[in-house]
Design a protein around this motif. Structure first.
Motif, PDB file in Angstrom:
ATOM      1  N   SER A  66       0.809  -1.213   0.000  1.00 11.16           N
ATOM      2  CA  SER A  66       0.000   0.000   0.000  1.00 11.16           C
ATOM      3  C   SER A  66       0.846   1.269   0.000  1.00 11.16           C
ATOM      4  O   SER A  66       1.955   1.305   0.556  1.00 11.16           O
ATOM      5  CB  SER A  66      -0.910   0.011   1.228  1.00 11.16           C
ATOM      6  OG  SER A  66      -1.626   1.227   1.316  1.00 11.16           O
ATOM      7  N   SER A  67       0.273   2.324  -0.592  1.00  9.47           N
ATOM      8  CA  SER A  67       0.874   3.658  -0.558  1.00  9.47           C
ATOM      9  C   SER A  67       0.135   4.594   0.385  1.00  9.47           C
ATOM     10  O   SER A  67       0.467   5.778   0.455  1.00  9.47           O
ATOM     11  CB  SER A  67       0.852   4.273  -1.968  1.00  9.47           C
ATOM     12  OG  SER A  67       1.607   3.517  -2.871  1.00  9.47           O
ATOM     13  N   ARG A  68      -0.864   4.088   1.093  1.00  6.10           N
ATOM     14  CA  ARG A  68      -1.719   4.954   1.904  1.00  6.10           C
ATOM     15  C   ARG A  68      -0.945   5.670   3.014  1.00  6.10           C
ATOM     16  O   ARG A  68      -0.217   5.049   3.789  1.00  6.10           O
ATOM     17  CB  ARG A  68      -2.868   4.142   2.489  1.00  6.10           C
ATOM     18  CG  ARG A  68      -3.957   3.816   1.477  1.00  6.10           C
ATOM     19  CD  ARG A  68      -4.778   2.630   1.879  1.00  6.10           C
ATOM     20  NE  ARG A  68      -5.284   2.743   3.250  1.00  6.10           N
ATOM     21  CZ  ARG A  68      -5.744   1.710   3.945  1.00  6.10           C
ATOM     22  NH1 ARG A  68      -5.740   0.492   3.408  1.00  6.10           N
ATOM     23  NH2 ARG A  68      -6.196   1.883   5.168  1.00  6.10           N
ATOM     24  N   LYS A  69      -1.150   6.944   3.074  1.00  2.48           N
ATOM     25  CA  LYS A  69      -0.408   7.790   4.011  1.00  2.48           C
ATOM     26  C   LYS A  69      -0.610   7.361   5.454  1.00  2.48           C
ATOM     27  O   LYS A  69       0.343   7.342   6.251  1.00  2.48           O
ATOM     28  CB  LYS A  69      -0.821   9.248   3.823  1.00  2.48           C
ATOM     29  CG  LYS A  69      -0.064  10.232   4.709  1.00  2.48           C
ATOM     30  CD  LYS A  69      -0.507  11.654   4.423  1.00  2.48           C
ATOM     31  CE  LYS A  69       0.254  12.645   5.297  1.00  2.48           C
ATOM     32  NZ  LYS A  69      -0.176  14.051   5.015  1.00  2.48           N
ATOM     33  N   GLU A  70      -1.851   7.005   5.836  1.00  9.66           N
ATOM     34  CA  GLU A  70      -2.135   6.685   7.239  1.00  9.66           C
ATOM     35  C   GLU A  70      -1.446   5.407   7.694  1.00  9.66           C
ATOM     36  O   GLU A  70      -1.329   5.151   8.901  1.00  9.66           O
ATOM     37  CB  GLU A  70      -3.640   6.570   7.471  1.00  9.66           C
ATOM     38  CG  GLU A  70      -4.322   5.403   6.771  1.00  9.66           C
ATOM     39  CD  GLU A  70      -4.840   5.738   5.386  1.00  9.66           C
ATOM     40  OE1 GLU A  70      -5.809   5.110   4.940  1.00  9.66           O
ATOM     41  OE2 GLU A  70      -4.272   6.662   4.762  1.00  9.66           O
ATOM     42  N   LEU A  71      -0.956   4.599   6.739  1.00  2.00           N
ATOM     43  CA  LEU A  71      -0.216   3.386   7.088  1.00  2.00           C
ATOM     44  C   LEU A  71       1.286   3.643   7.218  1.00  2.00           C
ATOM     45  O   LEU A  71       2.022   2.780   7.710  1.00  2.00           O
ATOM     46  CB  LEU A  71      -0.462   2.296   6.044  1.00  2.00           C
ATOM     47  CG  LEU A  71      -1.913   1.845   5.849  1.00  2.00           C
ATOM     48  CD1 LEU A  71      -1.990   0.745   4.798  1.00  2.00           C
ATOM     49  CD2 LEU A  71      -2.513   1.367   7.164  1.00  2.00           C
ATOM     50  N   PRO A  86      -2.444  10.947   9.775  1.00  4.87           N
ATOM     51  CA  PRO A  86      -3.757  11.124   9.137  1.00  4.87           C
ATOM     52  C   PRO A  86      -3.748  10.588   7.703  1.00  4.87           C
ATOM     53  O   PRO A  86      -2.691  10.455   7.088  1.00  4.87           O
ATOM     54  CB  PRO A  86      -3.940  12.646   9.143  1.00  4.87           C
ATOM     55  CG  PRO A  86      -2.541  13.184   9.087  1.00  4.87           C
ATOM     56  CD  PRO A  86      -1.708  12.225   9.899  1.00  4.87           C
ATOM     57  N   PRO A  87      -4.922  10.291   7.171  1.00  5.71           N
ATOM     58  CA  PRO A  87      -4.998   9.906   5.751  1.00  5.71           C
ATOM     59  C   PRO A  87      -4.539  11.050   4.851  1.00  5.71           C
ATOM     60  O   PRO A  87      -4.440  12.207   5.295  1.00  5.71           O
ATOM     61  CB  PRO A  87      -6.492   9.609   5.544  1.00  5.71           C
ATOM     62  CG  PRO A  87      -7.047   9.402   6.912  1.00  5.71           C
ATOM     63  CD  PRO A  87      -6.223  10.252   7.830  1.00  5.71           C
ATOM     64  N   ALA A  88      -4.271  10.727   3.601  1.00  8.04           N
ATOM     65  CA  ALA A  88      -3.870  11.751   2.644  1.00  8.04           C
ATOM     66  C   ALA A  88      -4.958  12.802   2.507  1.00  8.04           C
ATOM     67  O   ALA A  88      -6.154  12.513   2.616  1.00  8.04           O
ATOM     68  CB  ALA A  88      -3.587  11.099   1.293  1.00  8.04           C
ATOM     69  N   SER A  89      -4.547  14.028   2.289  1.00 10.70           N
ATOM     70  CA  SER A  89      -5.501  15.107   2.056  1.00 10.70           C
ATOM     71  C   SER A  89      -6.198  14.900   0.719  1.00 10.70           C
ATOM     72  O   SER A  89      -5.678  14.218  -0.165  1.00 10.70           O
ATOM     73  CB  SER A  89      -4.763  16.457   2.059  1.00 10.70           C
ATOM     74  OG  SER A  89      -4.088  16.672   3.283  1.00 10.70           O
ATOM     75  N   GLU A  92      -4.381  14.327  -2.820  1.00  8.72           N
ATOM     76  CA  GLU A  92      -2.991  13.894  -2.613  1.00  8.72           C
ATOM     77  C   GLU A  92      -2.854  12.429  -3.053  1.00  8.72           C
ATOM     78  O   GLU A  92      -2.578  11.532  -2.265  1.00  8.72           O
ATOM     79  CB  GLU A  92      -2.635  14.054  -1.135  1.00  8.72           C
ATOM     80  CG  GLU A  92      -1.161  14.093  -0.831  1.00  8.72           C
ATOM     81  CD  GLU A  92      -0.873  14.341   0.641  1.00  8.72           C
ATOM     82  OE1 GLU A  92       0.285  14.684   0.949  1.00  8.72           O
ATOM     83  OE2 GLU A  92      -1.779  14.216   1.483  1.00  8.72           O
ATOM     84  N   PHE A  93      -3.025  12.195  -4.358  1.00  8.83           N
ATOM     85  CA  PHE A  93      -3.232  10.836  -4.859  1.00  8.83           C
ATOM     86  C   PHE A  93      -1.990   9.957  -4.817  1.00  8.83           C
ATOM     87  O   PHE A  93      -2.096   8.734  -4.919  1.00  8.83           O
ATOM     88  CB  PHE A  93      -3.814  10.866  -6.274  1.00  8.83           C
ATOM     89  CG  PHE A  93      -2.985  11.588  -7.299  1.00  8.83           C
ATOM     90  CD1 PHE A  93      -2.059  10.921  -8.067  1.00  8.83           C
ATOM     91  CD2 PHE A  93      -3.173  12.947  -7.519  1.00  8.83           C
ATOM     92  CE1 PHE A  93      -1.306  11.579  -9.018  1.00  8.83           C
ATOM     93  CE2 PHE A  93      -2.427  13.624  -8.471  1.00  8.83           C
ATOM     94  CZ  PHE A  93      -1.479  12.935  -9.229  1.00  8.83           C
ATOM     95  N   LEU A  94      -0.802  10.535  -4.659  1.00 12.00           N
ATOM     96  CA  LEU A  94       0.401   9.713  -4.556  1.00 12.00           C
ATOM     97  C   LEU A  94       0.389   8.854  -3.301  1.00 12.00           C
ATOM     98  O   LEU A  94       1.079   7.829  -3.244  1.00 12.00           O
ATOM     99  CB  LEU A  94       1.653  10.588  -4.552  1.00 12.00           C
ATOM    100  CG  LEU A  94       1.998  11.331  -5.838  1.00 12.00           C
ATOM    101  CD1 LEU A  94       3.288  12.107  -5.654  1.00 12.00           C
ATOM    102  CD2 LEU A  94       2.116  10.376  -7.010  1.00 12.00           C
ATOM    103  N   LEU A  95      -0.393   9.265  -2.313  1.00 14.01           N
ATOM    104  CA  LEU A  95      -0.441   8.559  -1.034  1.00 14.01           C
ATOM    105  C   LEU A  95      -1.791   7.877  -0.838  1.00 14.01           C
ATOM    106  O   LEU A  95      -2.327   7.825   0.269  1.00 14.01           O
ATOM    107  CB  LEU A  95      -0.142   9.529   0.108  1.00 14.01           C
ATOM    108  CG  LEU A  95       1.266  10.135   0.089  1.00 14.01           C
ATOM    109  CD1 LEU A  95       1.411  11.191   1.169  1.00 14.01           C
ATOM    110  CD2 LEU A  95       2.327   9.062   0.238  1.00 14.01           C
ATOM    111  N   ALA A 232      -3.060  20.105  -7.548  1.00 17.06           N
ATOM    112  CA  ALA A 232      -2.176  21.140  -8.075  1.00 17.06           C
ATOM    113  C   ALA A 232      -0.847  21.174  -7.330  1.00 17.06           C
ATOM    114  O   ALA A 232       0.222  21.335  -7.942  1.00 17.06           O
ATOM    115  CB  ALA A 232      -2.859  22.508  -7.979  1.00 17.06           C
ATOM    116  N   LEU A 233      -0.902  20.991  -6.002  1.00 16.60           N
ATOM    117  CA  LEU A 233       0.335  20.997  -5.221  1.00 16.60           C
ATOM    118  C   LEU A 233       1.251  19.847  -5.643  1.00 16.60           C
ATOM    119  O   LEU A 233       2.461  20.033  -5.818  1.00 16.60           O
ATOM    120  CB  LEU A 233       0.014  20.897  -3.731  1.00 16.60           C
ATOM    121  CG  LEU A 233       1.218  20.854  -2.784  1.00 16.60           C
ATOM    122  CD1 LEU A 233       2.089  22.088  -2.965  1.00 16.60           C
ATOM    123  CD2 LEU A 233       0.766  20.729  -1.337  1.00 16.60           C
TER     124      LEU A 233
END
Length: 402
Positions: A66-71, A86-89, A92-95, A232-233
């Motif tokens: 997984s790439s999920r930020k919260e993990l 926290p989960p990705a904002s 923020e699809f990379l995470l 965009a970021l």
């Protein structure tokens, strides 16, 4: 299965003095012991480091990782303790994993096709020529990072997304502060806050008065303002920082390999191969993390569910089982297939744009200034810290015969 694994003790590892282009020696040594090693994170978590090409590629294509930020609770430099990640904002699809990842990536795929990016070649040539003209007019010496490597991708990605010309300078400074790896926590928070505030205003402006750019196109969708800000970021940061460091570090590598530099000058047909080889050889996006969602067998070893895995792109791209003479910069190399842009569903969306910029910029620079050379000893070139997400040089003083 009982594991017998080599252990890596330091991440990020330091590069050897005098070897600015090679991966850290500890990582090369780890790969020589096998494609998978053990690494203990600061919080005590027993993670894995993948250094071999085949295993890195397989993990990138495996939905069990997984790439999920919260993990991503384990970091080589940070002990999060009891803090919940926290989960990705939104945006923020990379995470993110599927299906959330595709919700954001799919609307962008058509904006970054090979055909569409090649149509940008003429504009990239114009932007490159303008900066070379300015360099020539100012005369030697100059810092190639500020005069050439940063402004070219900054102008291109800002034009694509519709950032007004007069606002690009301050925006570039804030992105620099976020990604350099050297700003303090307070400076990074301030830069992040300023960038988010600016992007909120930019998205609102595009909704009110769409123009001919990617961000305006995306406003004609079901994406929220917050989602558009996040997307965009990511696009601005990825489209600027990686290519800027490839242009600067790539020029440094060419200047340190005069036979390869001469070959590029002599044979324009070599440009595409040269760009791919520099991408492989330098691997400025050094590593990414994944988390195992279930027990997975990798290279004869069990990676247990919940284990954080570090994927070392720079050692994978120097794997002798995949590339002949991997530590040699050879612009005529035929064994392609590097992982500089990743692999799988998260493979770099803007890779074709980066290729266009490098295919234009490298030959334009070396042919405009045939006597281009370092203005300081090679050992005096200031390198980015290994803590930066993207490797490169902080400054590259060069000179030439005016």
């Amino acid at each position: 299965m009982t594991e017998s694994l080599h252990t890596v003790t330091t991440m990020p590892a330091a590069r050897q003095p005098g070897c600015p282009f090679d991966p850290p020696a500890e990582l090369i040594d780890a790969r020589e012991h096998g494609p998978i090693s053990r690494f203990t994170f600061p919080d005590g978590h027993q993670g894995r480091l993948i250094t071999g090409y085949d295993l890195v590629r397989s993990v990138l294509a495996d939905s069990r990782f997984s790439s999920r930020k919260e993990l991503m609770r384990h970091h080589p430099l940070i002990d999060y303790g009891d803090i919940e990640v926290p989960p990705a904002s939104p945006g923020e699809f990379l995470l993110m994993d599927e299906p959330q990842h595709s919700r954001y990536r799919k609307p962008l795929v058509g904006k970054f096709t090979v055909r569409r990016m090649r149509q940008l070649t003429e504009r990239v040539e114009q932007i490159t020529a303008e900066h070379l003209d300015a360099m020539e007019k100012a005369g030697p010496p100059t810092d190639l990072v500020t005069a050439f490597a940063k402004p070219i991708p900054a102008v291109v990605i800002c034009e694509l997304l519709g950032v007004p010309y007069e606002e690009r300078g301050s925006f570039q400074e804030q992105i620099d502060s976020l990604l350099s790896g050297e700003a303090s926590d307070e400076e990074q928070i301030a830069a992040y806050t300023a960038v988010q505030h600016y992007l909120a205003e930019l998205v609102a402006a595009k909704r009110a008065n769409p123009t001919d750019d990617v961000l305006s196109d995306l406003t004609d969708s079901d994406l929220t303002d917050e989602e558009l800000q996040g997307m965009a970021l990511i696009l601005l940061a990825a489209g600027f920082d990686t290519t800027a460091n490839m242009l600067a570090l790539g020029t440094f590598a060419l200047l340190r390999n005069p036979a390869q530099l001469a070959a590029l000058r002599a044979d324009p047909a070599l440009t595409d191969q040269a760009v791919e080889e520099l991408l492989r050889y330098l691997s400025v996006a050094k590593q990414f993390h994944r988390v195992a969602l279930e027990d997975v067998e990798l290279g004869g070893h069990t990676v247990e569910a919940g284990t954080t895995v570090i994927l070392s792109y720079n050692t994978a791209n120097r794997d002798p089982e995949r590339f002949s003479d991997p530590h040699l910069l050879d612009l005529r190399r035929r064994d392609g297939g590097h992982l500089a842009f990743g692999h799988g569903i998260h493979q770099c969306l803007g890779q074709q744009l980066a290729r266009v910029e490098m295919r234009v910029a490298f030959p334009a620079l070396v042919n405009r200034f045939p006597t281009l050379r370092l203005a300081v000893p090679a050992e005096g070139v200031a390198l980015r810290l290994e803590t930066a997400d993207i490797y490169g040089v902080k400054s590259l003083p060069v000179t030439w015969d005016a």
